[in-house]
Design a protein around this motif. Structure first.
Motif, PDB file in Angstrom:
ATOM      1  N   HIS A  92      -2.691 -31.246  16.867  1.00  0.00           N
ATOM      2  CA  HIS A  92      -3.126 -29.848  16.808  1.00  0.00           C
ATOM      3  C   HIS A  92      -3.648 -29.388  18.166  1.00  0.00           C
ATOM      4  O   HIS A  92      -3.410 -28.245  18.578  1.00  0.00           O
ATOM      5  CB  HIS A  92      -4.207 -29.674  15.739  1.00  0.00           C
ATOM      6  N   LEU A 112       0.485 -24.570  12.882  1.00  0.00           N
ATOM      7  CA  LEU A 112       1.357 -25.708  13.156  1.00  0.00           C
ATOM      8  C   LEU A 112       2.213 -25.978  11.925  1.00  0.00           C
ATOM      9  O   LEU A 112       1.721 -26.423  10.889  1.00  0.00           O
ATOM     10  CB  LEU A 112       0.511 -26.946  13.495  1.00  0.00           C
ATOM     11  N   ASP A 115       3.753 -29.897   9.636  1.00  0.00           N
ATOM     12  CA  ASP A 115       2.739 -30.841  10.104  1.00  0.00           C
ATOM     13  C   ASP A 115       2.772 -32.099   9.233  1.00  0.00           C
ATOM     14  O   ASP A 115       2.503 -32.039   8.033  1.00  0.00           O
ATOM     15  CB  ASP A 115       1.355 -30.170  10.007  1.00  0.00           C
TER      16      ASP A 115
END
Length: 225
Positions: A92, A112, A115
């Protein structure tokens, strides 16, 4: 940090705080069955605590010679855990650094996507923004407001240019102008400009408008990954 908002009077902040406390308290009471159900699902899905706690950068207001000043303040934000226990933050951090420097592919945003650290239940929580509900506790503690700029981790602020820091001249919020208008589908510069626009225009009327606009924004799921 000096505020540039002309109508930031003591009355405005008292009213804003009162609305935060009343609405956050009501939401916790009304949503208690949902909160307990989410907690149970998290425990059944993967090992680890129900809540994810992370240091974020916020702001603390003070008055000096009739002017509203904002000091940078650090606090722990609460979220429902959506990742596997002890998941590394390095992925991250690298993503956020690329986002701030605007080196991401046009299809990528502050969120994101794909993930690998996210659990099955976590994907649903993030898609519906239910992972944010524990931040109502931050609102009651006075560390956040229902409406305001997005609270960010210290490693994001470390990459800021000087003009970006104006977005820190307000209590961070669960929702805000960026969350409603951008919903994750904007560049970093656009996000900062929206947050600064809120900082300069903030009022009770704008807060109410953004709170009402948050409902369809969340239900649409647009930009929430």
């Amino acid at each position: 940090m000096r505020s540039t908002v002309a109508d930031q009077t003591a009355f405005f902040f008292v009213c804003k705080r009162a609305i935060d406390v009343v609405l956050a308290s009501l939401m916790i009471i009304l949503l208690l069955p949902v909160l307990l159900m989410i907690a149970a699902l998290i425990k059944l899905d993967s090992r680890g605590p129900v809540l994810f706690v992370q240091e974020r950068v916020g702001a603390r207001r003070r008055s000096e010679k009739g002017e509203t000043l904002w000091d940078v303040a650090y606090f722990n934000v609460f979220k429902f855990r959506s990742m596997f226990q002890n998941a590394s933050q390095s992925l991250h951090q690298a993503h956020i650094k690329a986002f701030v420097e605007e080196r991401l592919d046009p299809t990528q945003t502050v969120k994101l996507t794909r993930d690998p650290r996210v659990t099955r239940v976590g994907r649903i929580l993030r898609r519906t923004s239910l992972d944010e509900l524990p931040q109502l506790l931050n609102v009651l503690r006075g560390e956040m407001s229902l409406v305001g700029p997005r609270p960010v981790p210290p490693y994001e602020v470390a990459a800021y240019q000087p003009w970006h820091r104006e977005r820190l001249a307000a209590l961070p919020g669960i929702t805000g102008l960026w969350q409603v208008k951008g919903r994750g589908k904007v560049t970093f510069t656009e996000m900062v400009r929206m947050d600064i626009e809120y900082v300069r225009r903030q009022s009770l009327g704008l807060d109410i408008k953004l709170l009402l606009a948050t409902i369809p924004a969340v239900l649409s799921g647009r930009g929430a990954e």
